[in-house]
Design a protein around this motif. Structure first.
Motif, short mmCIF file in Angstrom:
data_model
loop_
_atom_site.label_atom_id
_atom_site.label_comp_id
_atom_site.label_asym_id
_atom_site.label_seq_id
_atom_site.Cartn_x
_atom_site.Cartn_y
_atom_site.Cartn_z
N LEU A 85 24.61 56.14 43.33
CA LEU A 85 23.70 55.60 44.35
C LEU A 85 24.38 55.38 45.70
CD1 LEU A 85 21.92 53.06 41.99
CD2 LEU A 85 20.88 55.08 43.02
N SER A 86 25.58 55.95 45.86
CA SER A 86 26.37 55.62 47.06
C SER A 86 25.74 56.11 48.36
CB SER A 86 27.78 56.17 46.92
OG SER A 86 27.74 57.58 46.81
N GLU A 87 24.92 57.18 48.28
CA GLU A 87 24.30 57.67 49.51
C GLU A 87 22.78 57.61 49.41
OE1 GLU A 87 27.27 60.65 51.68
OE2 GLU A 87 27.06 61.11 49.57
N ASN A 88 22.31 56.57 48.72
CA ASN A 88 20.88 56.36 48.55
C ASN A 88 20.45 55.22 49.47
OD1 ASN A 88 18.40 55.29 47.54
ND2 ASN A 88 18.74 56.36 45.61
N ALA A 89 19.82 55.60 50.59
CA ALA A 89 19.44 54.61 51.61
C ALA A 89 18.48 53.57 51.04
CB ALA A 89 18.82 55.31 52.81
N ARG A 90 17.58 54.05 50.18
CA ARG A 90 16.58 53.14 49.61
C ARG A 90 17.27 52.04 48.78
NH1 ARG A 90 13.24 50.10 50.55
NH2 ARG A 90 11.79 49.47 48.95
N PHE A 91 18.31 52.43 48.06
CA PHE A 91 19.05 51.45 47.24
C PHE A 91 19.65 50.37 48.14
CE2 PHE A 91 23.15 50.42 44.87
CZ PHE A 91 22.53 49.60 43.93
N ALA A 92 20.22 50.77 49.26
CA ALA A 92 20.81 49.81 50.20
C ALA A 92 19.72 48.85 50.70
CB ALA A 92 21.47 50.54 51.37
N GLU A 93 18.53 49.40 50.99
CA GLU A 93 17.42 48.56 51.47
C GLU A 93 16.94 47.59 50.38
OE1 GLU A 93 15.48 51.79 54.62
OE2 GLU A 93 14.68 51.61 52.59
N ILE A 94 16.84 48.10 49.17
CA ILE A 94 16.37 47.25 48.06
C ILE A 94 17.34 46.08 47.86
CG2 ILE A 94 16.00 47.17 45.55
CD1 ILE A 94 14.87 50.05 45.80
N LEU A 95 18.62 46.36 47.93
CA LEU A 95 19.61 45.29 47.78
C LEU A 95 19.40 44.24 48.87
CD1 LEU A 95 22.90 47.23 46.89
CD2 LEU A 95 21.46 45.90 45.34
N ALA A 96 19.20 44.70 50.10
CA ALA A 96 18.99 43.76 51.21
C ALA A 96 17.75 42.92 50.97
CB ALA A 96 18.89 44.53 52.53
N GLU A 97 16.69 43.57 50.45
CA GLU A 97 15.45 42.83 50.15
C GLU A 97 15.68 41.75 49.11
OE1 GLU A 97 12.85 46.07 49.10
OE2 GLU A 97 12.86 46.82 51.16
N HIS A 98 16.70 41.92 48.30
CA HIS A 98 17.03 40.92 47.27
C HIS A 98 18.20 40.03 47.70
CE1 HIS A 98 14.52 43.63 44.92
NE2 HIS A 98 14.37 42.64 44.06
N ASN A 99 18.49 40.05 48.98
CA ASN A 99 19.59 39.23 49.52
C ASN A 99 20.94 39.56 48.89
OD1 ASN A 99 18.36 37.69 51.51
ND2 ASN A 99 17.38 36.44 49.89
N LEU A 100 21.13 40.82 48.58
CA LEU A 100 22.40 41.25 48.02
C LEU A 100 23.10 42.14 49.05
CD1 LEU A 100 21.06 42.17 44.48
CD2 LEU A 100 22.70 40.33 44.96
N GLY A 101 24.39 42.00 49.16
CA GLY A 101 25.14 42.84 50.09
C GLY A 101 25.33 44.24 49.53
N PHE A 102 25.37 45.24 50.41
CA PHE A 102 25.66 46.62 50.01
C PHE A 102 26.96 46.99 50.70
CE2 PHE A 102 25.33 51.22 51.06
CZ PHE A 102 25.31 51.72 49.77
N ILE A 103 27.97 47.38 49.94
CA ILE A 103 29.24 47.71 50.58
C ILE A 103 29.21 49.17 50.98
CG2 ILE A 103 31.76 47.70 50.31
CD1 ILE A 103 31.14 45.25 48.37
#
Ligand code: ADP
Length: 450
Positions: A85-103
């Motif tokens: 999932l390292s280059e999955n933009a949607r995954f990064a957004e979903i993490l942000a929506e859950h207040n989780l950091g994406f490195i």
């Protein structure tokens, strides 16, 4: 700083991230499929969560299960490693929506660079030289023919959503063009769900040279020199080294600064790699990878900068570790990707490692997650480990690599070690005289014209 990082990956890169977290005093959560219950990253992490059955789509790519694992363990950020999932933009957004950091970078930059047509447009706008080709997607063969004639045959048809060398077809002459477009399009459709393709001039004997960048997300960015990844098989890197045997310090500074400046303008966050083909003294941008790369240890060896650790720090808002002037390239490093494959046919060879002895000594690094008695599962990539050797000069590096390759023992499965033992004694390799087609020509035994 983050308190607990969930590592959404497996194998050597999961271990690599875990090591950086440990040094930073951050707790770690490993996730694993049922096939990886015995894996090293699971054993070494503070906590672990099983996220599904062996197929990646049900485990390492399963976003709901990864979110549940964060929730159960109280992780506050996710490191995606490379692949998955390292280059999955949607995954990064979903993490942000859950207040989780994406490195990793901002979602908009992952998305932008994930579309190779948009990436090329952006590169051009930012003053980065690109390969001549179509301006955007090619809609029909007539239009493609006009572009191809203007840039000259041979041309390469490439998938906009491409990756891992898939969806790429060469048209040597006008007669091949229609077929190349339909084959590349079909391959892209089935691999990426997107059939759009574009055209590029097919360069005959370029080198693959990539620039490592690091940005703070606020307009600060530096480059950390280049890696030469020209030794490839089926567009997959096999051996990477830095500095490139053909680049002068002035050329490095020029292309490096061009990339760093572009990253400053974008306000790029985290590590990234700007990939180029290099022919007759000219650089041609092909794509940008918005993640940590397999071959990052080459850069770590010659700059002394821990890229994964800095990636975590900047994701948390830290400043860059050094100014451009403070970054110096010291010595030479080579990485060999040791795969569980037959060294001639490259057929995967998963199975149990009966005996394992990693090499050691000054300037020798092994990034691997295997151990004696470990069984390499058939479901994932075939990387056994990476051997990275550093020396004061390229000659010393080769000398040390020869020794390390003679010392390493991996028994029970077939590996690509015999290929590296031969390469390190080949005259072209010793002279640094090779290009992106060299390895395939060498493997097919054809007379090597330079
Ligand atoms: P992918 O994303 O599938 O890895 P890239 O665009 O990074 O695709 O290209 C992968 C490799 O394919 C390059 O390293 C190079 O060997 C070859 N390649 C790509 N573009 C060209 C080109 N225009 N001419 C010749 N070879 C190319």
């Amino acid at each position: 700083m983050f308190d607990k990082i969930l590592i959404a990956n497996r194998g050597e890169i999961a271990l690599r991230v875990l090591r950086a977290c440990k040094e930073l005093g951050i707790a770690t959560v490993a996730v694993h499929s049922t096939a990886d219950a015995e894996a090293m990253h699971v054993r070494l992490a503070d906590e672990s969560v099983c996220i599904g059955p062996p197929p990646s789509k049900d485990s390492y790519l399963n976003i709901p299960n990864l979110l549940a694992a964060c929730e159960i363990t109280g992780a506050d950020a996710v490191h995606p490693g490379y692949g998955f999932l390292s280059e999955n933009a949607r995954f990064a957004e979903i993490l942000a929506e859950h207040n989780l950091g994406f490195i990793g970078p901002k979602a908009e930059h992952i998305r932008l660079m994930g579309d190779k047509i948009e990436a090329k447009r952006t590169a051009k706008r930012l003053g980065i030289p690109v390969v001549p080709g179509s301006d955007g997607a090619i809609d029909d063969v007539d239009e493609a023919m006009k572009v191809a004639k203007a840039i000259g045959f041979p041309v390469l048809v490439k998938a906009a959503a491409g990756g891992g060398g898939r969806g790429m077809k060469v048209a040597q002459t006008a007669d091949d063009l229609a077929l190349a477009i339909s084959t590349a399009g079909n391959e892209a459709k089935s691999a990426f769900g997107d059939a759009s393709v574009y055209l590029e001039k097919y360069l005959q004997k370029p080198r693959h040279i990539e620039i490592q960048v690091l940005g703070d997300g606020r307009g600060g960015a530096v480059h950390l020199g280049e890696r030469d990844c020209s030794l490839q098989r089926r567009h997959q890197k096999v051996w990477e080294e830095g500095p490139s045997p053909v680049l002068t310090a002035a050329a490095r500074a020029r292309i490096g600064e061009t990339c760093a400046k572009a990253m400053r303008e974008m306000k790029y966050l985290g590590v990234g790699t700007v990939e180029f083909l290099y022919e007759d003294g000219e650089f041609y941008f092909i794509e940008m990878n918005t993640r940590i790369q397999v071959e990052h240890p080459v850069t770590e060896a010659i700059t002394g900068i821990d890229l994964v650790l800095e990636q975590i720090r900047v994701a948390n808002g830290a400043d860059l570790p050094a100014t451009q002037d403070q970054i110096t390239i010291s010595g030479h490093a080579i990485e060999c990707r040791i795969n569980a494959e037959n060294p001639e046919t490259f057929r995967p060879s998963p199975g149990k490692i009966q005996r394992y002895h990693p090499p050691g000594g000054l300037g020798v690094r092994i990034d691997s997650a295997v151990y004696q008695g470990y069984t390499i599962p058939p479901y994932y990539d075939s990387l056994v480990g990476k051997l990275i050797v550093h020396g004061k000069t390229r000659a010393e590096c080769l000398m040390r690599l020869r020794r390390a390759l003679d010392e390493i023992v991996v028994d029970g499965i077939e590996t690509t070690l015999p290929l590296f033992r031969a390469l390190v004694r080949d005259h072209d390799i010793i002279d640094g005289d090779y290009h992106i087609h060299w390895l395939e020509q060498y493997l097919s035994g054809v007379d090597r014209d330079r």
